[in-house]
Design an enzyme around this catalytic site. Structure first.
Site, PDB file in Angstrom:
ATOM      1  N   ASP A  67       0.917  -1.175   0.075  1.00  0.00           N
ATOM      2  CA  ASP A  67      -0.116  -0.174  -0.024  1.00  0.00           C
ATOM      3  C   ASP A  67       0.802   1.246   0.111  1.00  0.00           C
ATOM      4  OD1 ASP A  67       1.064  -0.438   2.624  1.00  0.00           O
ATOM      5  OD2 ASP A  67      -0.795  -0.534   3.493  1.00  0.00           O
ATOM      6  N   ASP A 142      -6.892  -1.485  14.163  1.00  0.00           N
ATOM      7  CA  ASP A 142      -8.619  -1.666  13.789  1.00  0.00           C
ATOM      8  C   ASP A 142      -8.489  -3.072  12.947  1.00  0.00           C
ATOM      9  OD1 ASP A 142      -7.726  -0.968  11.432  1.00  0.00           O
ATOM     10  OD2 ASP A 142      -8.896   0.322  10.871  1.00  0.00           O
ATOM     11  N   HIS A 144      -6.819  -4.212  10.301  1.00  0.00           N
ATOM     12  CA  HIS A 144      -6.801  -4.170   9.053  1.00  0.00           C
ATOM     13  C   HIS A 144      -5.555  -4.787   8.398  1.00  0.00           C
ATOM     14  CE1 HIS A 144      -4.659   0.046   9.109  1.00  0.00           C
ATOM     15  NE2 HIS A 144      -3.757  -0.859   9.244  1.00  0.00           N
ATOM     16  N   GLU A 149      -9.711  -1.263   5.352  1.00  0.00           N
ATOM     17  CA  GLU A 149     -10.208  -1.176   6.626  1.00  0.00           C
ATOM     18  C   GLU A 149     -11.679  -1.616   6.781  1.00  0.00           C
ATOM     19  OE1 GLU A 149      -8.238   0.447   8.388  1.00  0.00           O
ATOM     20  OE2 GLU A 149      -8.077   2.590   7.946  1.00  0.00           O
TER      21      GLU A 149
END
Ligand code: GLP
Length: 269
Positions: A67, A142, A144, A149
């Site tokens: 990413d 979270d 991911h 997400e």
């Protein structure tokens, strides 16, 4: 899925680097999927040591990163912390230290003129390289993978994703703050490989360390497969998936004894 539990960050990193090095020795032109974040830095340091001291050869390895923030890209005219691109992170933390030709490395282009077209091209490039042999992963606060997400399709491909408040908070504390940036400087979008893209890799290594990750690791490994915790997609991987944790990150798991027993028994085979 194999879960390997190590005493500390250093042992976790050495185990991961050892597995990557084994693949590079066996298949010198392998395709590695790479990750950013604080977690893999120790793994990269060990790979650098193996390159320098034991001649581990990366000259024919091909890499694809997971990413990149949208709107920034590698800018070598700036000192490292002032260039917060993941492309720069990879250059500083790994690529420039292991003798890999830069043209063999790909990080999504956060400055692409047409980011959506770029995402399709990135998928195509991974396919043309023969697919990823081994994908290294961390896990976000979270849950991911990369920047997938909560709510991301578990079949998603490389695309543009909006970052959650928790990711902005986590990554600000870890990177941007230290480099003297304000919250407003943080990009709110990223280009990310999808969960479907990641699951296409022939093998996965997921790393996590520290108490901070204990709950989310337990949710990903022992909770339901859900797009609310995109790393739980590891339970769907069809190839070889290995999770390497330190004791702290493993502390929320129910089946620690079984994972340790399994590793011991498998070592005897
Ligand atoms: C970022 C990256 C993820 C990484 C996560 C965790 O959000 N996009 O790929 O797994 O950070 O970072 P850290 O390893 O610093 O906890």
């Amino acid at each position: 899925m194999d879960v390997l539990i190590r005493a500390d960050y250093d042992q976790m990193s050495k185990t991961a680097a050892g597995m990557i090095a084994d693949l590079v020795r066996k298949k010198p032109d392998c395709v590695l999927g790479l990750a950013t974040g604080g977690t893999p830095i120790g793994t990269y340091q060990e790979l650098i040591r193996l390159h320098r001291e034991e001649g581990l050869d990366f000259s024919n390895v091909r890499t694809f990163n997971l990413d990149e923030y949208l709107g920034i890209g590698r800018d070598l005219s700036k000192p490292y912390p002032l260039d917060q691109s993941y492309a720069r992170f990879m250059y500083e933390e790994l690529f420039r230290n292991i003798g890999i030709p830069l043209e063999n490395t790909s990080v999504p282009d956060g400055l692409a003129n047409d980011p959506e077209a770029f995402c399709d091209e990135y998928e195509k490039a991974i396919c043309e390289a023969g697919g990823v042999d081994l994908q290294l992963l961390g896990i976000g606060g979270d849950g991911h993978w990369a920047f997938n997400e909560p709510g991301s399709s578990l079949a998603s491909r490389t695309r543009i994703e909006v970052l959650t408040q928790q990711t902005l908070d986590d990554n600000y504390e870890l990177f941007y703050k230290g480099a003297g940036f304000s919250r407003e400087d943080m990009p709110h979008f990223a280009i990310t490989m999808g969960i479907g893209t990641i699951l296409g890799a022939r093998s996965l290594i997921m790393l996590a360390n520290g108490k901070r990750k204990a709950d989310v690791v337990a949710a990903a490994l022992e909770g339901p497969v859900t797009s609310r915790v995109t790393a739980s997609a590891i339970q769907l991987h069809a190839g070889k998936a290995t999770v390497i944790l330190d004791e702290d990150a493993a502390s929320g798991l129910n089946d620690v004894d079984f994972y340790k027993h399994t590793e011991k028994i498998k070592a005897m085979l």
